[in-house]
Design an enzyme around this catalytic site. Sequence first.
Site, PDB file in Angstrom:
ATOM      1  N   GLU A   1       0.887  -1.168   0.000  1.00 58.43           N
ATOM      2  CA  GLU A   1       0.000   0.000   0.000  1.00 58.43           C
ATOM      3  C   GLU A   1       0.917   1.208   0.000  1.00 58.43           C
ATOM      4  O   GLU A   1       1.565   1.515   1.010  1.00 58.43           O
ATOM      5  CB  GLU A   1      -0.915  -0.037   1.232  1.00 58.43           C
TER       6      GLU A   1
ATOM      7  N   CYS B   1      -1.753   8.753   2.879  1.00 56.58           N
ATOM      8  CA  CYS B   1      -1.512   8.330   1.495  1.00 56.58           C
ATOM      9  C   CYS B   1      -2.658   8.706   0.566  1.00 56.58           C
ATOM     10  O   CYS B   1      -2.465   8.818  -0.647  1.00 56.58           O
ATOM     11  CB  CYS B   1      -1.235   6.837   1.435  1.00 56.58           C
TER      12      CYS B   1
END
EC number: 1.2.1.22
Length: 463
Positions: A240, A274
């Site tokens: 990720e 993110c």
Amino acid sequence: MFIDGKWINREDMDVINPYSLEVIKKIPALSREEAKEAIDTAEKYKEVMKNLPITKRYNILMNIAKQIKEKKEELAKILAIDAGKPIKQARVEVERSIGTFKLAAFYVKEHRDEVIPSDDRLIFTRREPVGIVGAITPFNFPLNLSAHKIAPAIATGNVIVHHPSSKAPLVCIELAKIIENALKKYNVPLGVYNLLTGAGEVVGDEIVVNEKVNMISFTGSSKVGELITKKAGFKKIALELGGVNPNIVLKDADLNKAVNALIKGSFIYAGQVCISVGMILVDESIADKFIEMFVNKAKVLNVGNPLDEKTDVGPLISVEHAEWVEKVVEKAIDEGGKLLLGGKRDKALFYPTILEVDRDNILCKTETFAPVIPIIRTNEEEMIDIANSTEYGLHSAIFTNDINKSLKFAENLEFGGVVINDSSLFRQDNMPFGGVKKSGLGREGVKYAMEEMSNIKTIIISK
């Protein structure tokens, strides 16, 4: 560090409060040889975890959630001091981590294998644990993103080797104590979970290259993620990674709703998420109004001490990162960007910064991980092309009241997630989460992580 049920206390590495810049604790930093020995020890417990009854897995996960709830305020304060996360946002992370462990407990009991139709055979599948999961976790959500790796690993019967970020490891140490208590309560050998602190290039690298580790679950930068893909060999990997997440505002959008959502999506945890807003593409016909509203909202955000209840934007994780962001903003201005707000730094604090730029500006290609937002005036015909032009593909968002346009954009945006009428920051812990291109491999979200952390075995019985 916590290895094979034993705590090892050394003062090898400083942990810095990113707001005060004071050393708040010294922790052990494993050598490569020590990390290798820890993995050797962890391997002994693979059969223990594989054969751990479903009920015990469920009880352990629920007990971890219960303990986190009991320590909610304590853990939130550690997040504020250790990671620089404003206290009101830290409480949200703790609450989410409770839910993540509970979700894993739910899916332990809901798991179903599959029977395959056949004329003259009984064919069915079962999921088996991969073995040892190397969980490498980041500084920005050290509790909940650890939960997203540890909880599904326990649920699927895997041994865990956990390497937290050296920039914010303290809440992970507290989580390890909680896991220790849960394992003791249900008479499970403590060596099934191990916490390895130290430098990423030493401990993290050993976890990645060690042949006894069966899977890497990593959250962090795309640069490190790319290195992992080259070094991991035949291990399963779930990555990720980062993104420059485009948020699109069409001319028919509800501007109040869009501005409020984008302020939150841009500046929560100083943009160190993110899926934070990476750039805003706004229809040129409404750009003046949108920019005025957005800048005015950003102006009144409170910047300062994460422990202050009024703080909206705390420090970046380090002075070094803040200095780098400052240079990127200067380059963006040199490239023709118009500074509308901010651009100021005070040690690790970086004030909310908004620039108007063109599509080729450095800010539209660079993940700053900071409260820095580039805005591009454009038209509907160009928006998808601009959004898809980055090398990333994590999250995107579109604001519109036209259902047909929203579906058109959703179909054509090359991203792991498309959010409609909220910012790219939206994530729910039970949904599949991950990116395409340089934003990652595989999916998180407890149910989906459990699939990543297990292997399908097909069993065929002749009649």
